[in-house]
Design a protein around this motif. Structure first.
Motif, PDB file in Angstrom:
ATOM      1  N   THR A 192      -1.168  48.658 -43.574  1.00  0.00           N
ATOM      2  CA  THR A 192      -2.294  49.554 -43.839  1.00  0.00           C
ATOM      3  C   THR A 192      -3.117  49.104 -45.039  1.00  0.00           C
ATOM      4  O   THR A 192      -4.170  49.665 -45.305  1.00  0.00           O
ATOM      5  N   LYS A 193      -2.643  48.096 -45.738  1.00  0.00           N
ATOM      6  CA  LYS A 193      -3.367  47.610 -46.919  1.00  0.00           C
ATOM      7  C   LYS A 193      -4.495  46.662 -46.514  1.00  0.00           C
ATOM      8  O   LYS A 193      -4.437  46.029 -45.471  1.00  0.00           O
ATOM      9  N   ASN A 194      -5.473  46.572 -47.378  1.00  0.00           N
ATOM     10  CA  ASN A 194      -6.578  45.628 -47.238  1.00  0.00           C
ATOM     11  C   ASN A 194      -7.420  45.863 -45.980  1.00  0.00           C
ATOM     12  O   ASN A 194      -7.711  44.928 -45.244  1.00  0.00           O
ATOM     13  N   PRO A 195      -7.833  47.110 -45.736  1.00  0.00           N
ATOM     14  CA  PRO A 195      -8.697  47.364 -44.572  1.00  0.00           C
ATOM     15  C   PRO A 195     -10.162  47.063 -44.886  1.00  0.00           C
ATOM     16  O   PRO A 195     -11.013  47.943 -44.955  1.00  0.00           O
ATOM     17  N   ILE A 196     -10.433  45.801 -45.098  1.00  0.00           N
ATOM     18  CA  ILE A 196     -11.776  45.342 -45.442  1.00  0.00           C
ATOM     19  C   ILE A 196     -12.212  44.378 -44.347  1.00  0.00           C
ATOM     20  O   ILE A 196     -11.434  43.511 -43.948  1.00  0.00           O
ATOM     21  N   PRO A 197     -13.435  44.519 -43.837  1.00  0.00           N
ATOM     22  CA  PRO A 197     -13.878  43.578 -42.802  1.00  0.00           C
ATOM     23  C   PRO A 197     -13.652  42.135 -43.240  1.00  0.00           C
ATOM     24  O   PRO A 197     -13.954  41.769 -44.376  1.00  0.00           O
TER      25      PRO A 197
ATOM     26  N   PHE B  10      -4.357  46.224 -37.839  1.00  0.00           N
ATOM     27  CA  PHE B  10      -3.683  45.886 -39.086  1.00  0.00           C
ATOM     28  C   PHE B  10      -4.758  45.665 -40.146  1.00  0.00           C
ATOM     29  O   PHE B  10      -5.901  45.357 -39.817  1.00  0.00           O
ATOM     30  N   GLY B  11      -4.371  45.767 -41.417  1.00  0.00           N
ATOM     31  CA  GLY B  11      -5.243  45.293 -42.483  1.00  0.00           C
ATOM     32  C   GLY B  11      -5.246  43.767 -42.435  1.00  0.00           C
ATOM     33  O   GLY B  11      -4.575  43.156 -41.607  1.00  0.00           O
ATOM     34  N   ASN B  12      -5.993  43.139 -43.302  1.00  0.00           N
ATOM     35  CA  ASN B  12      -6.056  41.675 -43.297  1.00  0.00           C
ATOM     36  C   ASN B  12      -4.716  41.075 -43.709  1.00  0.00           C
ATOM     37  O   ASN B  12      -4.241  41.294 -44.813  1.00  0.00           O
ATOM     38  N   LEU B  13      -4.131  40.312 -42.801  1.00  0.00           N
ATOM     39  CA  LEU B  13      -2.888  39.590 -43.065  1.00  0.00           C
ATOM     40  C   LEU B  13      -3.098  38.089 -42.881  1.00  0.00           C
ATOM     41  O   LEU B  13      -2.142  37.337 -42.754  1.00  0.00           O
ATOM     42  N   ALA B  14      -4.352  37.675 -42.864  1.00  0.00           N
ATOM     43  CA  ALA B  14      -4.693  36.293 -42.532  1.00  0.00           C
ATOM     44  C   ALA B  14      -4.103  35.279 -43.503  1.00  0.00           C
ATOM     45  O   ALA B  14      -3.848  34.141 -43.121  1.00  0.00           O
ATOM     46  N   PHE B  15      -3.884  35.685 -44.732  1.00  0.00           N
ATOM     47  CA  PHE B  15      -3.425  34.723 -45.726  1.00  0.00           C
ATOM     48  C   PHE B  15      -1.935  34.836 -46.018  1.00  0.00           C
ATOM     49  O   PHE B  15      -1.437  34.238 -46.962  1.00  0.00           O
ATOM     50  N   ASN B  16      -1.239  35.615 -45.202  1.00  0.00           N
ATOM     51  CA  ASN B  16       0.201  35.760 -45.368  1.00  0.00           C
ATOM     52  C   ASN B  16       0.873  35.715 -43.993  1.00  0.00           C
ATOM     53  O   ASN B  16       1.205  36.755 -43.423  1.00  0.00           O
ATOM     54  N   PRO B  17       1.056  34.511 -43.441  1.00  0.00           N
ATOM     55  CA  PRO B  17       1.594  34.402 -42.084  1.00  0.00           C
ATOM     56  C   PRO B  17       2.992  34.995 -41.912  1.00  0.00           C
ATOM     57  O   PRO B  17       3.311  35.516 -40.847  1.00  0.00           O
ATOM     58  N   ASP B  18       3.816  34.956 -42.943  1.00  0.00           N
ATOM     59  CA  ASP B  18       5.162  35.519 -42.812  1.00  0.00           C
ATOM     60  C   ASP B  18       5.110  37.032 -42.598  1.00  0.00           C
ATOM     61  O   ASP B  18       5.826  37.576 -41.754  1.00  0.00           O
ATOM     62  N   ASP B  19       4.268  37.703 -43.371  1.00  0.00           N
ATOM     63  CA  ASP B  19       4.106  39.146 -43.185  1.00  0.00           C
ATOM     64  C   ASP B  19       3.506  39.450 -41.816  1.00  0.00           C
ATOM     65  O   ASP B  19       3.889  40.420 -41.159  1.00  0.00           O
ATOM     66  N   TYR B  20       2.577  38.628 -41.396  1.00  0.00           N
ATOM     67  CA  TYR B  20       1.953  38.844 -40.092  1.00  0.00           C
ATOM     68  C   TYR B  20       2.978  38.711 -38.966  1.00  0.00           C
ATOM     69  O   TYR B  20       3.054  39.565 -38.082  1.00  0.00           O
ATOM     70  N   HIS B  21       3.786  37.673 -39.009  1.00  0.00           N
ATOM     71  CA  HIS B  21       4.824  37.491 -37.984  1.00  0.00           C
ATOM     72  C   HIS B  21       5.798  38.666 -37.992  1.00  0.00           C
ATOM     73  O   HIS B  21       6.189  39.170 -36.931  1.00  0.00           O
ATOM     74  N   ALA B  22       6.179  39.105 -39.184  1.00  0.00           N
ATOM     75  CA  ALA B  22       7.103  40.238 -39.293  1.00  0.00           C
ATOM     76  C   ALA B  22       6.472  41.510 -38.732  1.00  0.00           C
ATOM     77  O   ALA B  22       7.148  42.310 -38.076  1.00  0.00           O
TER      78      ALA B  22
END
Length: 187
Positions: A12-17, A164-176
């Protein structure tokens, strides 16, 4: 001392376009935790998973999408993403279709779907280039409000209903986070 409880990924963090100029108007997407998104997908009567060529940038995601496909969710493979499924030997419910024709078909409530069983109620997006996905989500937002638009992509998509919020720069969190969605779908 109590055992440490591992918390899930907070999507829910980083909900910025993801693109700064992407302001869609008064209605913007809400961010949700993976377990909530997984529950929505699990309860859907006619979900559709739409994937794109950006999956080739993160090939492990093909395996995660195959896992979702094995749960009975049809997969619309846009662009050349069908190659990733062919290479893994999974074609059970994978349909190759262009993103623009698919978007056009989804606009109409009387469309019979890729399998002829009827229109979809939840459409899940993943691995589509940001600008294309945004255009598709915007079209559905404006021309077919009956479809719930869900993005489990690494980007915050302003025109989705759930994302999701932006997870583009954290692939481990995105996969999880995607793993948590899949786990919630199995409950």
């Amino acid at each position: 001392m109590a055992a440490e409880v591992k918390k899930g990924i907070d999507t829910t963090k980083n909900p910025i376009p993801f693109e700064m100029a992407q302001i869609p108007g008064p209605e913007m997407a809400k961010t949700y935790l993976p377990k909530v998104i997984g529950a929505i997908i699990r309860k859907a009567k006619r979900p559709l998973l739409v994937v794109g060529a950006e999956l080739f940038d993160d090939p492990v995601m093909f395996d995660k999408m195959i896992e979702m496909g094995k749960m009975g969710i049809p997969i619309a493979a846009t662009a050349h993403s069908v190659k990733g499924f062919v290479d893994r030997g999974y074609l059970e419910n994978v349909y190759q279709i262009g993103l623009h024709p698919l978007t056009n078909f989804l606009r109409f409530p009387d469309w019979k779907g890729l399998d002829g069983q009827g229109q979809y109620d939840v459409v899940i997006f993943l691995g589509i280039y940001y600008k294309f996905a945004n255009g598709m989500l915007s079209t559905l937002k404006n021309f077919n409000r009956d479809i719930k638009r869900v993005s489990i992509d690494r980007y915050y998509h302003v025109n989705a209903d759930m994302t999701f919020g932006n997870l583009a720069f954290n692939p481990d969190d995105y996969h999880a986070a995607v793993d948590e969605v899949i786990a919630a779908m199995k409950k």
